[in-house]
Design an enzyme around this catalytic site. Structure first.
Site, PDB file in Angstrom:
ATOM      1  CE1 TYR A  73     -21.709  27.255  29.524  1.00  0.00           C
ATOM      2  CE2 TYR A  73     -20.919  27.130  27.254  1.00  0.00           C
ATOM      3  CZ  TYR A  73     -20.893  26.677  28.558  1.00  0.00           C
ATOM      4  OH  TYR A  73     -20.056  25.633  28.895  1.00  0.00           O
ATOM      5  CB  SER A 117     -16.894  26.095  27.531  1.00  0.00           C
ATOM      6  OG  SER A 117     -17.480  25.526  26.372  1.00  0.00           O
TER       7      SER A 117
END
Length: 261
Positions: free
Chosen positions: A158, A144
């Site tokens: 995350y 990501s």
């Protein structure tokens, strides 16, 4: 690979791919594009219901929790037996729960690292011998921009897992190069998954305004990047990342986009 496979214009013809978390969202986009490029695609899902839907759509599907090392090895073996080997591992399974730093629990931190980071490592461990036997093995990790390039409140844990994935990719690329396996990652920005759509149209419109191209990506956009990194054309690329975000990370400030609107 047969003569018919060699004559197929699709770059992944004759190859076998396994996509973890491939039954929905970005994983489904990856699975769809890999199949369009000629690969035989197997997917994993957390629930049998997800897997059954994928089977109805023509995919070989297995229920898998990447937190279980034995299950990871079992599924990889089943894919090889049923599909005739393994050439591509798209390690995509992951979770992205929101939690503030002040309230995040140890259990939540352990869960997200166990799935996003350790799950990736477990799958590569389970698949590496088969990928080596392929002679052209490919590992592509879904990471990501969050954690590697950007940050966002509520997703610190995350982001930490996504940065950890890239640390693994770079060293794994060196270690597995001797087996002719490349290891790379795709870093999505905001992609129109069911989870993102659930945030509401107002949220989606605001997110699109932060993207220079002016729209949010589709799961298939990530699939195209994965397909390239899995292809023969990417044989000399390893330990790298491709950002797929419509230019989201480029502006220095929101005002940088004013002149192009």
């Amino acid at each position: 690979m047969t003569d018919n496979d060699r004559n197929d214009a699709r770059p992944l013809a004759g190859r076998v791919a396994l996509v973890t978390g491939g039954t929905m969202g970005i994983g489904r986009g990856i699975s769809t594009v890999l199949r369009e490029h000629g690969a035989t695609v197997a997917v994993t899902g957390v629930t049998e219901k997800e897997c059954q839907k994928a089977r109805e759509d023509g995919f070989t599907a297995y229920q898998l929790d990447v937190r279980d090392p034995d299950s990871c090895r079992k599924v990889v073996g089943q894919v090889a037996d049923q599909c005739g080997g393994l050439d591509i591992l798209a390690s995509n399974a992951g979770i992205y729960p929101q939690a503030d730093i002040a309230t995040i629990t140890t259990e939540q931190m352990e869960q997200i690292f166990d799935i996003n980071v350790f799950g990736t490592i477990r799958m590569v461990q389970a698949a590496s011998d088969l990928l080596a036997a392929s002679g052209q093995g490919r590992v592509v990790v879904t990471s990501s921009i969050t954690g590697n390039i950007t940050g966002y409140p509520g997703w610190s844990h995350y982001g930490a897992t996504k940065a950890a994935q890239m640390g693994f990719v770079r060293s794994a690329a060196i270690e597995l190069a001797a087996k002719n396996i490349t290891v790379n990652a795709v870093l999505p920005g905001n992609i129109l998954t069911p989870g993102l759509k659930d945030m509401g149209q107002q949220y989606l419109d605001r997110m699109a305004q932060s993207v220079p191209l002016g729209f949010l990506g589709e799961p298939e956009d990530i699939g195209q990047a994965v397909a390239f990194l899995a292809s023969p054309g990417a044989r000399y690329i390893t330990g790298q990342q491709i950002i797929v975000d419509g230019g989201q990370i480029l502006p220095e400030s929101p005002e940088a986009l004013d002149d192009i609107r």
